[in-house]
Design a protein around this motif. Structure first.
Motif, PDB file in Angstrom:
ATOM      1  N   ARG A  57     -13.451   5.427  -7.339  1.00  0.00           N
ATOM      2  CA  ARG A  57     -14.820   5.597  -6.874  1.00  0.00           C
ATOM      3  C   ARG A  57     -15.733   5.778  -8.072  1.00  0.00           C
ATOM      4  NH1 ARG A  57     -16.790  10.231  -2.667  1.00  0.00           N
ATOM      5  NH2 ARG A  57     -16.553  11.573  -4.491  1.00  0.00           N
ATOM      6  N   HIS A  58     -16.773   4.968  -8.112  1.00  0.00           N
ATOM      7  CA  HIS A  58     -17.779   5.072  -9.162  1.00  0.00           C
ATOM      8  C   HIS A  58     -18.882   5.991  -8.681  1.00  0.00           C
ATOM      9  CE1 HIS A  58     -16.197   1.830 -11.720  1.00  0.00           C
ATOM     10  NE2 HIS A  58     -15.844   1.261 -10.590  1.00  0.00           N
ATOM     11  N   GLY A  59     -19.182   6.999  -9.463  1.00  0.00           N
ATOM     12  CA  GLY A  59     -20.276   7.885  -9.133  1.00  0.00           C
ATOM     13  C   GLY A  59     -20.826   8.477 -10.411  1.00  0.00           C
ATOM     14  N   VAL A  60     -21.275   9.699 -10.335  1.00  0.00           N
ATOM     15  CA  VAL A  60     -21.698  10.389 -11.555  1.00  0.00           C
ATOM     16  C   VAL A  60     -20.512  10.448 -12.522  1.00  0.00           C
ATOM     17  CG1 VAL A  60     -22.540  12.553 -12.508  1.00  0.00           C
ATOM     18  CG2 VAL A  60     -23.431  11.704 -10.315  1.00  0.00           C
ATOM     19  N   LEU A  61     -19.357  10.676 -11.946  1.00  0.00           N
ATOM     20  CA  LEU A  61     -18.104  10.619 -12.701  1.00  0.00           C
ATOM     21  C   LEU A  61     -17.227   9.542 -12.097  1.00  0.00           C
ATOM     22  CD1 LEU A  61     -17.261  14.430 -13.060  1.00  0.00           C
ATOM     23  CD2 LEU A  61     -18.224  12.924 -14.809  1.00  0.00           C
ATOM     24  N   LEU A  62     -16.489   8.838 -12.943  1.00  0.00           N
ATOM     25  CA  LEU A  62     -15.520   7.878 -12.439  1.00  0.00           C
ATOM     26  C   LEU A  62     -14.300   8.645 -11.956  1.00  0.00           C
ATOM     27  CD1 LEU A  62     -14.585   4.931 -12.124  1.00  0.00           C
ATOM     28  CD2 LEU A  62     -13.576   5.132 -14.416  1.00  0.00           C
ATOM     29  N   GLN A  63     -13.961   8.428 -10.676  1.00  0.00           N
ATOM     30  CA  GLN A  63     -12.782   9.066 -10.110  1.00  0.00           C
ATOM     31  C   GLN A  63     -11.723   7.995  -9.905  1.00  0.00           C
ATOM     32  OE1 GLN A  63     -15.452  10.749  -7.113  1.00  0.00           O
ATOM     33  NE2 GLN A  63     -14.416  12.710  -7.428  1.00  0.00           N
ATOM     34  N   ASN A  64     -10.612   8.146 -10.574  1.00  0.00           N
ATOM     35  CA  ASN A  64      -9.583   7.117 -10.615  1.00  0.00           C
ATOM     36  C   ASN A  64      -8.226   7.804 -10.513  1.00  0.00           C
ATOM     37  OD1 ASN A  64      -8.368   4.635 -10.916  1.00  0.00           O
ATOM     38  ND2 ASN A  64      -8.603   4.562 -13.128  1.00  0.00           N
ATOM     39  N   TYR A  65      -7.558   7.635  -9.364  1.00  0.00           N
ATOM     40  CA  TYR A  65      -6.297   8.329  -9.110  1.00  0.00           C
ATOM     41  C   TYR A  65      -5.176   7.323  -8.908  1.00  0.00           C
ATOM     42  CZ  TYR A  65      -9.774  11.884  -7.854  1.00  0.00           C
ATOM     43  OH  TYR A  65     -10.849  12.740  -7.844  1.00  0.00           O
ATOM     44  N   TRP A  66      -3.972   7.715  -9.336  1.00  0.00           N
ATOM     45  CA  TRP A  66      -2.790   6.858  -9.226  1.00  0.00           C
ATOM     46  C   TRP A  66      -1.643   7.608  -8.567  1.00  0.00           C
ATOM     47  CZ3 TRP A  66      -2.570   1.767 -10.591  1.00  0.00           C
ATOM     48  CH2 TRP A  66      -3.600   1.276 -11.397  1.00  0.00           C
TER      49      TRP A  66
END
Length: 118
Positions: free
Chosen positions: A99-108
């Motif tokens: 998810r792109h937002g104020v912070l990039l949230q990238n989970y694996w």
């Protein structure tokens, strides 16, 4: 705690089917783009299928008409239905949430092994 847990992998004969599941916890996956990647030994990680938060779907050409990605927001889970499996589909399959937002949230997730062999 954010977590993605894949399941459903295994050994299957060519032409067989498997359904992979990716259960999310610690966040609401419906607001994320959810993706399935795979990585075979000695090869680069490959994006196989993706579904956006709006429901748009895309596939790599090699799996079109054989794989289907779907999501069940009530269960916070994404699926990958794989039909007509081929030996070249053998890989570790990994789930990703982005998810792109104020912070990039990238989970694996940790991945699940799929082996297609007779």
């Amino acid at each position: 705690q954010v977590q993605l847990v894949e399941s459903g992998g295994g050994l299957v004969q060519p032409g067989g089917s498997l359904r992979l599941s990716c259960a999310a916890s610690g966040f609401t996956s419906s607001s994320y783009a959810m993706r399935w990647y795979r990585q075979a030994p000695g090869k680069e990680r490959e994006l196989v299928a993706a579904i956006t938060s709006a429901g748009s779907i895309s596939y790599v050409n090699s799996v079109k008409d054989r794989f289907t990605i779907s999501r069940d927001n009530a269960k916070n889970t994404v699926y990958l239905q794989m039909n007509s499996l081929r030996p070249e589909d053998t890989a570790v399959y990994l789930c990703n949430a982005l998810r792109h937002g104020v912070l990039l949230q990238n989970y694996w997730g940790q991945g699940t092994q799929v082996t297609v062999s007779s």
